[in-house]
Design a protein around this motif. Structure first.
Motif, PDB file in Angstrom:
ATOM      1  N   ILE A 119       0.791  -1.336  -0.030  1.00  7.46           N
ATOM      2  CA  ILE A 119       0.011  -0.107  -0.020  1.00  7.46           C
ATOM      3  C   ILE A 119       0.924   1.307   0.067  1.00  7.46           C
ATOM      4  CG2 ILE A 119      -1.651   1.215   1.596  1.00  7.46           C
ATOM      5  CD1 ILE A 119      -2.890  -1.513   2.058  1.00  7.46           C
ATOM      6  N   ASN A 201      -0.945   6.405   3.869  1.00  8.12           N
ATOM      7  CA  ASN A 201      -2.232   5.922   3.016  1.00  8.12           C
ATOM      8  C   ASN A 201      -2.919   5.158   3.857  1.00  8.12           C
ATOM      9  OD1 ASN A 201       0.774   5.279   1.149  1.00  8.12           O
ATOM     10  ND2 ASN A 201      -0.800   6.034   0.271  1.00  8.12           N
ATOM     11  N   ARG A 220      -8.355  12.124   7.484  1.00  6.57           N
ATOM     12  CA  ARG A 220      -9.024  11.849   6.258  1.00  6.57           C
ATOM     13  C   ARG A 220      -8.324  10.665   5.694  1.00  6.57           C
ATOM     14  NH1 ARG A 220      -8.335  16.163   2.306  1.00  6.57           N
ATOM     15  NH2 ARG A 220      -9.198  14.548   1.121  1.00  6.57           N
ATOM     16  N   LYS A 398     -16.563  -1.652   5.332  1.00 10.77           N
ATOM     17  CA  LYS A 398     -17.264  -2.454   4.502  1.00 10.77           C
ATOM     18  C   LYS A 398     -16.435  -2.467   3.005  1.00 10.77           C
ATOM     19  CE  LYS A 398     -20.979  -4.005   4.594  1.00 10.77           C
ATOM     20  NZ  LYS A 398     -22.183  -3.711   4.856  1.00 10.77           N
ATOM     21  N   ILE A 399     -15.437  -1.753   3.205  1.00 14.18           N
ATOM     22  CA  ILE A 399     -14.175  -1.926   1.768  1.00 14.18           C
ATOM     23  C   ILE A 399     -12.946  -2.160   2.243  1.00 14.18           C
ATOM     24  CG2 ILE A 399     -15.683  -0.009   0.728  1.00 14.18           C
ATOM     25  CD1 ILE A 399     -12.890   1.688   1.338  1.00 14.18           C
ATOM     26  N   HIS A 400     -12.360  -2.919   1.315  1.00 18.05           N
ATOM     27  CA  HIS A 400     -10.702  -3.162   1.372  1.00 18.05           C
ATOM     28  C   HIS A 400     -10.659  -4.621   2.056  1.00 18.05           C
ATOM     29  CE1 HIS A 400      -6.382  -2.853   1.100  1.00 18.05           C
ATOM     30  NE2 HIS A 400      -6.370  -2.831   2.386  1.00 18.05           N
ATOM     31  N   ILE A 412      -2.122  -3.926  -1.966  1.00 14.72           N
ATOM     32  CA  ILE A 412      -2.988  -3.694  -3.193  1.00 14.72           C
ATOM     33  C   ILE A 412      -2.238  -4.019  -4.288  1.00 14.72           C
ATOM     34  CG2 ILE A 412      -1.879  -1.302  -3.190  1.00 14.72           C
ATOM     35  CD1 ILE A 412      -5.638  -2.083  -3.404  1.00 14.72           C
ATOM     36  N   TYR A 413      -2.571  -3.508  -5.311  1.00 12.58           N
ATOM     37  CA  TYR A 413      -2.084  -4.083  -6.854  1.00 12.58           C
ATOM     38  C   TYR A 413      -2.043  -2.759  -7.632  1.00 12.58           C
ATOM     39  CZ  TYR A 413      -7.277  -3.773  -7.894  1.00 12.58           C
ATOM     40  OH  TYR A 413      -8.417  -3.007  -7.684  1.00 12.58           O
ATOM     41  N   TYR A 415      -1.634  -2.126 -12.038  1.00 14.45           N
ATOM     42  CA  TYR A 415      -1.982  -2.840 -13.618  1.00 14.45           C
ATOM     43  C   TYR A 415      -0.597  -2.657 -14.267  1.00 14.45           C
ATOM     44  CZ  TYR A 415      -6.811  -3.940 -12.457  1.00 14.45           C
ATOM     45  OH  TYR A 415      -7.965  -4.349 -12.214  1.00 14.45           O
TER      46      TYR A 415
ATOM     47  N   ASN B 201     -21.947   3.364   2.516  1.00 13.02           N
ATOM     48  CA  ASN B 201     -20.560   2.723   2.878  1.00 13.02           C
ATOM     49  C   ASN B 201     -19.686   3.256   1.827  1.00 13.02           C
ATOM     50  OD1 ASN B 201     -22.903   0.477   3.417  1.00 13.02           O
ATOM     51  ND2 ASN B 201     -21.612   0.771   4.977  1.00 13.02           N
ATOM     52  N   LEU B 202     -20.079   3.933   0.809  1.00 17.37           N
ATOM     53  CA  LEU B 202     -19.075   4.001  -0.370  1.00 17.37           C
ATOM     54  C   LEU B 202     -19.738   5.206  -1.351  1.00 17.37           C
ATOM     55  CD1 LEU B 202     -16.272   3.323  -1.633  1.00 17.37           C
ATOM     56  CD2 LEU B 202     -17.510   1.746  -3.164  1.00 17.37           C
ATOM     57  N   LYS B 213     -12.721  16.493  -5.800  1.00 15.79           N
ATOM     58  CA  LYS B 213     -11.901  17.001  -4.847  1.00 15.79           C
ATOM     59  C   LYS B 213     -12.970  17.416  -3.719  1.00 15.79           C
ATOM     60  CE  LYS B 213      -7.679  18.665  -3.453  1.00 15.79           C
ATOM     61  NZ  LYS B 213      -7.934  17.871  -2.367  1.00 15.79           N
ATOM     62  N   GLN B 216     -14.403  14.528  -1.762  1.00 13.84           N
ATOM     63  CA  GLN B 216     -13.178  13.951  -1.047  1.00 13.84           C
ATOM     64  C   GLN B 216     -13.005  14.823   0.327  1.00 13.84           C
ATOM     65  OE1 GLN B 216      -9.907  13.834  -3.860  1.00 13.84           O
ATOM     66  NE2 GLN B 216     -10.322  11.466  -4.314  1.00 13.84           N
ATOM     67  N   ASP B 217     -13.313  16.177   0.136  1.00 16.15           N
ATOM     68  CA  ASP B 217     -12.894  17.036   1.282  1.00 16.15           C
ATOM     69  C   ASP B 217     -14.171  17.154   2.277  1.00 16.15           C
ATOM     70  OD1 ASP B 217     -10.382  17.495   0.227  1.00 16.15           O
ATOM     71  OD2 ASP B 217     -10.485  19.296  -0.653  1.00 16.15           O
ATOM     72  N   ARG B 220     -17.014  11.640   5.336  1.00 19.30           N
ATOM     73  CA  ARG B 220     -15.971  10.668   6.076  1.00 19.30           C
ATOM     74  C   ARG B 220     -16.379   9.258   5.352  1.00 19.30           C
ATOM     75  NH1 ARG B 220     -17.313  10.293  12.107  1.00 19.30           N
ATOM     76  NH2 ARG B 220     -16.008   8.573  11.583  1.00 19.30           N
ATOM     77  N   PRO B 222     -15.935   6.887   2.698  1.00 19.72           N
ATOM     78  CA  PRO B 222     -14.697   6.446   1.688  1.00 19.72           C
ATOM     79  C   PRO B 222     -15.193   6.729   0.196  1.00 19.72           C
ATOM     80  CG  PRO B 222     -15.238   4.444   3.144  1.00 19.72           C
ATOM     81  CD  PRO B 222     -16.259   5.517   3.271  1.00 19.72           C
ATOM     82  N   LYS B 398      -5.220   3.841  -2.521  1.00 21.38           N
ATOM     83  CA  LYS B 398      -4.308   2.897  -2.259  1.00 21.38           C
ATOM     84  C   LYS B 398      -4.833   1.693  -1.634  1.00 21.38           C
ATOM     85  CE  LYS B 398      -0.467   3.037  -3.194  1.00 21.38           C
ATOM     86  NZ  LYS B 398       0.652   3.591  -3.039  1.00 21.38           N
ATOM     87  N   ILE B 399      -6.339   1.743  -1.254  1.00 22.04           N
ATOM     88  CA  ILE B 399      -6.868   0.463  -0.786  1.00 22.04           C
ATOM     89  C   ILE B 399      -7.952   0.207  -1.332  1.00 22.04           C
ATOM     90  CG2 ILE B 399      -5.808   1.015   1.671  1.00 22.04           C
ATOM     91  CD1 ILE B 399      -9.091   1.705   2.231  1.00 22.04           C
ATOM     92  N   HIS B 400      -8.738  -1.136  -1.077  1.00 23.48           N
ATOM     93  CA  HIS B 400      -9.897  -1.523  -1.943  1.00 23.48           C
ATOM     94  C   HIS B 400      -9.792  -1.508  -3.255  1.00 23.48           C
ATOM     95  CE1 HIS B 400     -13.993  -2.635  -1.945  1.00 23.48           C
ATOM     96  NE2 HIS B 400     -14.304  -1.784  -2.811  1.00 23.48           N
ATOM     97  N   ALA B 401      -9.710  -0.859  -4.272  1.00 27.79           N
ATOM     98  CA  ALA B 401      -9.674  -1.052  -5.446  1.00 27.79           C
ATOM     99  C   ALA B 401      -8.940  -0.015  -6.246  1.00 27.79           C
ATOM    100  CB  ALA B 401     -11.126  -1.174  -6.008  1.00 27.79           C
ATOM    101  N   ARG B 402      -8.018  -0.335  -7.138  1.00 30.45           N
ATOM    102  CA  ARG B 402      -7.296   0.681  -7.803  1.00 30.45           C
ATOM    103  C   ARG B 402      -6.969   0.663  -9.332  1.00 30.45           C
ATOM    104  NH1 ARG B 402      -0.478   0.617  -6.803  1.00 30.45           N
ATOM    105  NH2 ARG B 402      -0.150   2.828  -6.888  1.00 30.45           N
ATOM    106  N   PRO B 404      -8.554   1.017 -13.258  1.00 26.52           N
ATOM    107  CA  PRO B 404      -9.805   1.111 -13.573  1.00 26.52           C
ATOM    108  C   PRO B 404     -10.545  -0.061 -12.879  1.00 26.52           C
ATOM    109  CG  PRO B 404      -8.461   0.966 -15.548  1.00 26.52           C
ATOM    110  CD  PRO B 404      -7.487   0.887 -14.446  1.00 26.52           C
TER     111      PRO B 404
END
Lengths: 451, 451
Positions: A119, A201, A220, A398-400, A412-413, A415, B201-202, B213, B216-217, B220, B222, B398-402, B404
């Motif tokens: 990460i 992160n 955050r 609920k994520i990650h 993480i990964y 591509y 949750n998301l 932005k 995101q700002d 809370r 994700p 950097k977590i969950h999904a990165r 596309p």
């Protein structure tokens, strides 16, 4: 912001880049050095820990620290053995970085690889448990993550001593970057750290509910963990009586101070009159205080020997006692039990006791918790018991990563697309090339090694 | 907080529980109903869209809306065809919910299953693109997630019409819960929604950088997505000239308005004098403005026909132009290129052009971006091209999904433990039972179905 905090964090972030691609055998050499450094510095560690213990004892006497916290603070030879064993376990893990998770041909000569990677920079904030430092440092190192630690002030000497021993071992290992691990020591530093979402992160907090909640509310940066552990056991009308007693007794009494202990017992009305007196007797022997809704109260109060039977309030359903206290409610149906859990629970761990498979299925499907048990104690919800070797924490996110989280939560990964000068323009417009999207059975590591 | 927003969100959250376990064939029937409802309501959709377009045209005339946004707002028959095709693609996907991801025997008769499940309640906030509604609704439905939508006010009539048609189709399908999908219509509602981290949750935002932005700002919850797309191509000293020109031209010119277009070109000093005039000529023909560091400026300015060659400022390295503008810098080494990318980039997509495998390897290892390309245009970084069928968004998290993100970004897992009344107490103390931790090859679905 104090410049040295920023500098430490920036240095660790920079070091996270080369750390991400240190080969597995080099990381294992660093881990071996860590284990052997702990072994050869036992005296120094125990000496530093004694200083912390003396100071802590004084705080206990003046009521500013709990005895339980002091117990967790203590480091002796067997604790050091455990730390070393923990590191040795991590050495045995396969290198989790650089694994090809999927590979897809987009077109002839255009190949997409999804590859596991760290990460980046993790912040670990914990209360007084010095054994967290070697455990998390081993996991972060193996997964290629730079890490900022902040321990409780009660463990300041122990943490600093252990940290310095470990970092010295790591940075003396050839091929390991310097500065990837840093230790913060003041509360002020934590508050500054929580603002550094540009660099850090992920935050992993380990400590009391209030502590985790404070961190969640003041940053955050994504936080991996849980604040509450309000776990339930629902005893269904189709429950086996012995299994129900075993599960309910274990879930409450075996170790009540932890997040996966049961706080609320839900009992189906058809079985309540039979089940509650039996389990109530056992709870009474163990000294468990019972806070009951009206129906369970009227069943339990008839048993004269039960002293500690009280009326529950709405607040009880939302309370994590972490103690020998249990709230009890009789419900009319399986669905009422499920609704209670989803409404009042903390989505951590909840169990059903039943011999009816379709009721169990419905419970498993509809209870929105990180772990759902059928005929097993909620206390099983734990990284070690789940076979993860080492636990980063238990997450109600609920994520990650959800539930007991091992090293997989630190990864993480990315591509990686390999081409031969390919242009998107060729796949657009009138004579567009078509993507093949054909699964490949190739590892990126092999591909980049071959010639 | 306005009560109706809370009510909508709470209703959707409640509906998320039964939605999570709707069988795959029922979800597919609802998707088929969605596609056919769009087909049979074309006139109504296009009529509603015309109202939005007329209003938008007025905003363009007074300079309050860009032409590009109006273009994306338009819905015609072929756009509806695309929406229907998108839903049909989702129908073809395997049901992603309830898949056993791992199974482990903890002890005889005590089995742990890790099973995929929906995240719960998703918030999707997007600017004026009415085709987002069917696309995301299809993905969320198939993955069992309840969803709150908020579209741009410019598309209010189109979104409301499409939303109502789709929800009516879903809720007319037997076995589908009601209230799982809701539409918010005002900016005020978005701000309220961002506060509801207890329920949502998301958040998936789709729109301009400033828009993402802002979200995101101000929450809370994700957020899955990216604000900036500052992508680079690094042309190595060992680059093939034709491949370098193909990749660099495509990455900038093929579609400059998008996040995966190149914003900064980095060129190794040994190849700069040969490469920059050639690629500069092509950029000049395409009308690309070049903002150059001193070294690239002095190479390019000698070519009299290049009008738009300017000096870059520090600010340029941090700027996403989304336009026919490119910043150019000559670097002394591969590592200087990598450092520039990690420092100024947005960790989205970056490419190296080289014939040297070890340089490519180093770039792939050390560039900390969600997609890294070797000899391919950054423009390939996209859910469709990556074979995901449909794209939820591109994530620089950097977590969950990165990178596309397809439907996998809408899923998490729960642990299910099946026992026979097991107690943790039996695995502690002097005669503790040992865990077997043996991998199983069983699906939970089969286990719960069998008898």
């Amino acid at each position: 912001m104090p410049q040295d905090i920023i500098t430490k964090v920036k240095t660790a972030k920079s070091a996270s880049i080369p750390l991400a691609s240190v080969p597995g055998h080099v990381k294992n050499r660093a881990l071996t050095a860590m284990a052997s450094a702990l072994d050869s510095n036992r005296e120094g560690i125990i000496f530093a820990n004694k200083r912390d213990l003396v100071a802590a004892q004084r705080l206990v006497e003046t009521g500013r620290l709990s005895k339980a916290l002091v117990k967790r603070l203590k480091v002796d030879d067997s604790k050091i053995d455990e730390m070393i064993a923990g590191i040795n376990d991590v050495i045995k893990f396969e290198d989790p970085v650089g694994k090809t998770l999927s590979a897809l041909e987009l077109d002839t000569g255009l190949e997409l690889y999804q590859v596991s990677c760290p990460i980046g920079l993790i912040g670990v904030i914990f209360e007084s448990r010095p054994d967290v430092v070697p455990q998390i440092m081993a996991l972060c190192l193996k997964s290629g993550n730079a890490t900022i630690f902040k321990g409780g002030s009660e463990a300041a000497y122990s943490n600093r001593t252990i940290f310095d021993i470990l970092v010295n071992a790591i940075e003396s290992t050839e091929g390991m970057p310097h500065g990837a691990f840093a230790l913060m020591e003041t509360r002020e530093e934590v508050n500054e750290m929580l603002k550094l979402d540009e660099y850090i992160n992920l935050i992993i907090p380990r400590g009391s509910n209030e502590f985790v909640k404070y961190i969640q509310d003041n940053t955050r940066i994504p936080v991996l963990g849980h604040s509450d552990g309000i776990c339930h056991v629902y005893v269904d009308s189709e429950a086996d009586m012995n299994r129900a007693i075993d599960v309910c007794y274990d879930a409450k009494v075996q170790y009540p101070a932890v997040c996966n202990a049961m706080e609320t017992l839900l009992v189906h009305k058809d079985i309540a009159e039979k089940f509650l007196p039996d389990v109530g007797k056992k709870y009474n022997e163990a000294g468990v205080e019972l806070r009951c809704d009206n129906r369970s109260f009227s069943i339990l109060k008839e048993m004269g020997f039960l002293k500690a039977v009280l009326h529950a309030t709405e607040e009880d359903w939302r309370t994590e006692y972490n103690d020998l206290i249990l709230s009890i409610r009789v419900v009319d149906s399986l669905d009422e039990g499920i609704d209670h859990i989803n409404r009042y629970g903390s989505h951590h761990t909840d169990a059903i006791v039943t011999e009816d498979k379709s009721n169990a299925s419905r419970f498993i499907d509809l209870v929105d918790s990180s772990s759902v048990m059928w005929n097993a104690s909620t206390r099983f919800s734990d990284g070690y018991r789940y076979g993860k070797g080492a636990e980063v924490g238990i997450s109600t996110n609920k994520i990650h990563a959800r539930g007991p989280v091992g090293m997989e939560g630190l990864l993480i990964y990315k591509y990686v697309l390999l081409g031969g000068g390919n242009r998107v323009a060729d796949y657009a417009g009138a004579n567009a090339r078509k993507f093949t999207h054909r699964k490949l059975n190739v590892n990126l590591a092999d591909k980049m090694a071959r010639d």
